[in-house]
Enzyme design. Sequence first.
Site, PDB file in Angstrom:
ATOM      1  N   ASP A   1     -21.792 -18.328  44.330  1.00 55.79           N
ATOM      2  CA  ASP A   1     -22.289 -19.434  44.797  1.00 55.79           C
ATOM      3  C   ASP A   1     -23.669 -19.945  43.685  1.00 55.79           C
ATOM      4  O   ASP A   1     -23.528 -19.740  42.490  1.00 55.79           O
ATOM      5  CB  ASP A   1     -22.801 -19.172  46.080  1.00 55.79           C
ATOM      6  CG  ASP A   1     -22.689 -20.413  47.036  1.00 55.79           C
ATOM      7  OD1 ASP A   1     -23.368 -21.513  46.452  1.00 55.79           O
ATOM      8  OD2 ASP A   1     -21.884 -20.235  48.097  1.00 55.79           O
TER       9      ASP A   1
ATOM     10  N   HIS B   1     -27.900 -23.466  48.913  1.00 56.43           N
ATOM     11  CA  HIS B   1     -26.546 -23.203  49.187  1.00 56.43           C
ATOM     12  C   HIS B   1     -26.099 -21.900  49.224  1.00 56.43           C
ATOM     13  O   HIS B   1     -25.486 -21.430  50.365  1.00 56.43           O
ATOM     14  CB  HIS B   1     -25.402 -23.984  48.185  1.00 56.43           C
ATOM     15  CG  HIS B   1     -24.127 -24.483  48.564  1.00 56.43           C
ATOM     16  ND1 HIS B   1     -22.989 -23.374  48.531  1.00 56.43           N
ATOM     17  CD2 HIS B   1     -23.554 -25.310  49.531  1.00 56.43           C
ATOM     18  CE1 HIS B   1     -22.017 -23.618  49.159  1.00 56.43           C
ATOM     19  NE2 HIS B   1     -22.147 -24.799  49.792  1.00 56.43           N
TER      20      HIS B   1
ATOM     21  N   SER C   1     -18.172 -25.104  53.589  1.00 58.34           N
ATOM     22  CA  SER C   1     -18.838 -24.091  52.903  1.00 58.34           C
ATOM     23  C   SER C   1     -19.570 -23.196  53.893  1.00 58.34           C
ATOM     24  O   SER C   1     -19.762 -22.111  53.546  1.00 58.34           O
ATOM     25  CB  SER C   1     -19.908 -24.992  52.088  1.00 58.34           C
ATOM     26  OG  SER C   1     -19.419 -25.298  50.693  1.00 58.34           O
TER      27      SER C   1
END
Length: 766
Positions: free
Chosen positions: A153, A224, A544
């Site tokens: 990520d 994220h 996600s």
Amino acid sequence: MNTLPMAATAALLKACILFTVCQITWASLLQEQDSYIIHMDVSKMPTVFSGHEDWYHSLLASDSFKAAAATDASMATLKPVYVYTNAVNGFSAILSSSQLELLKKQPAFVSAYPDMEVTRDTTHTFEFLNLSPVSGIWQASKFGEDVIIGMIDTGVWPESKSYADEGMPEVPKRWKGQCDSGIGFSSSMCNKKLIGARYFNKGLKAKDPNLTISMNSPRDVEGHGTHTSSTAAGSHVEGASYFGYAAGTARGMAPRARLAIYKALWEEGSYASDVIAAIDQAISDGVDVVSISMGYDQVPLHQDPVAIAAFSAMEKGIFVSSSAGNEGPMLSTLHNGTPWVLTVGASTVDRKFGAVITLGNGITLFGASMYPGLDSSLTRVPLLYSEATKACNSSEMLKNVGNKVVLCEFNKYTTEQISTLEYSNVAGGIFIVNSSSDLSDVIHVFPGAILSLEDSKAIFSYIRKSNNPVVSIRFGGTATGTKPAPSIADYTSRGPSPSTPMVLKPDLVAPGSLVLASWTMNSSAVTVGQKSLFTDFNIISGTSMACPHASGVAALLKSVHPDWSPAAIRSAMVTTASILDNTNDPIQDGGQPASPLAMGAGQIDPNNAMDPGLVYDAGRDDYVKLICSLNYTKRQIQTITRSPSEVDDCADIDLDLNYPSFIAFFTGKQHPKVKTFKRVVTNVGDGGATYRAELKQMKGFLVTVSPETLVFQKKNDKASFVLTIERTSPTEEDVVSGSLSWIESQGNHVVRSPVVATKIDAKPLS
């Protein structure tokens, strides 16, 4: 016949006069008690009361309420649990159903609903998935202790409390990874929880040798990666919230698992070479699970870096969990539809965020919102609704409105309406929508709220009766236990898989909408006006967010069953997934029962996955045969398998894979009327067992299975069967679905697989 006591009868007669409730039976008094939030119209409070608190107490202390509680002496002294003055006009109280019905007859009654549990989370998704610290898979797996999850990520924000290692044992000796230092990141920032952190950007730099990378280290500056990793395995964090929304205790799916971070996605760009390098390193370091909340659209397997790298991980026994993508609701839009990985779509949870809207007449409503200006709640602001402004699509029309809340009628471009009001300097907005979707995340930069058409009726009625309508809006509300949930998120990508349509994808869905998890403190979560706001936790949506839920569950299963293959773990998740929402109706997608092309087998169920009864296992050789059947060149096959010696025998190989789901294509004249599937299941229950088949048929098709009974003498025994789908009549639908369930004779296990027949013309990408 049961009769009421004389005193209770007299009280109920009095109630008939006061409340016009005259048909109350003894049975109605035996209703369960529940806690309710009651909204009242304070403008209708009798003048004999000095204030609303005295009024509420008097109502609940009346003889009629005591009579309705005649079966429970403890209810005879009924009083409010809370009396609300600002946020809500009303009170909360524990009532029987009879008492609630009495209250509803009051002229001042507005609404009532069960008191919903205060949100606690990834602050709530673990509860929604029925994970309990005292039973089930959390207890059996010791919360995933010592299982290592590798996150591919944007990096990690190590200071987050989600990576605290208090009480954790020493790092497993089998771990070979390390913590890389870099800009703003020291190797000492790793601990017994965050056991590894590496970064990969050589591919990015190769594309632009003159590129300056602002944060050349494992540190996350986008949020994220911090969000996904804390969702998968975040530690226990009390007091988590997003500006007051979703307040509670946060924890990941596997809160005692270890985390290894591989930063391969960058603000400056992301390339496949870096992603492959990251997975490669994760395999070498010794992770047990790889979580990838990213993918590549419309590419064949042999060009898909995730598929290629995941094949190697699978060979080493590493479970790979991936996101389906956010290109829904069109069909054939998902990525990561790779047969040897888990493909996860997104669903909603039973939680809504919003604002309490109080009209000038005392009526209160709950509107969807995530506006973070909690100190900017609006109090008795003029409410504007006019023919000229109701469309809310013209800044020119609104420029002279000033300090008013504007009511905007339904418009399919709600986000444009919000933007128009944001730049019109009005005090706030209420937006009416004709949608059942939770649109709370649409409102995050402007003081407004979204109401359904049904709830808007009270506003329009109030405006018609008032010469000077006013409204108050208080932000920061969170409600749990909302129904129906889960439902399929509109944005989640659908199957069939463009790369391998003969394997049903997605596999399942997991919570992905409005998920609270850790965030980076250098990256503002939202900008209101000219002010950037920062928070330790953020609420965002996407597949996600769904993927790390499944990654964490895989870690729990790996802890309980360390000898299971990745395919066995995936099978356990798929065959135990739930197809029902919290109303016990089929999970919905846009108001209709969801298709397996949207939800796969259904919503992930961690506790049931721990003990699936039977599994559909598969290994490297099975996947190689599938690849061979795709008409790839030898080089293309070798790209995935890394072995040239296996590509000489591809002719006439059956492309069927021992997968826990079924999809058949009946397109045009070239496709046969009958499709046959061969499967082998392994008994993973304790001891012998007998299973019988139960089929849910599909319109226009006949589904059969042979044999109809499977007998296992002991654990790890295998049995084979054949499932046949025969087209019997033309159908208008492009996609129809049914199911095959193997039901254990003792009733301990139901092993369910979705079955799909479709006219979609889907061919593997080459």
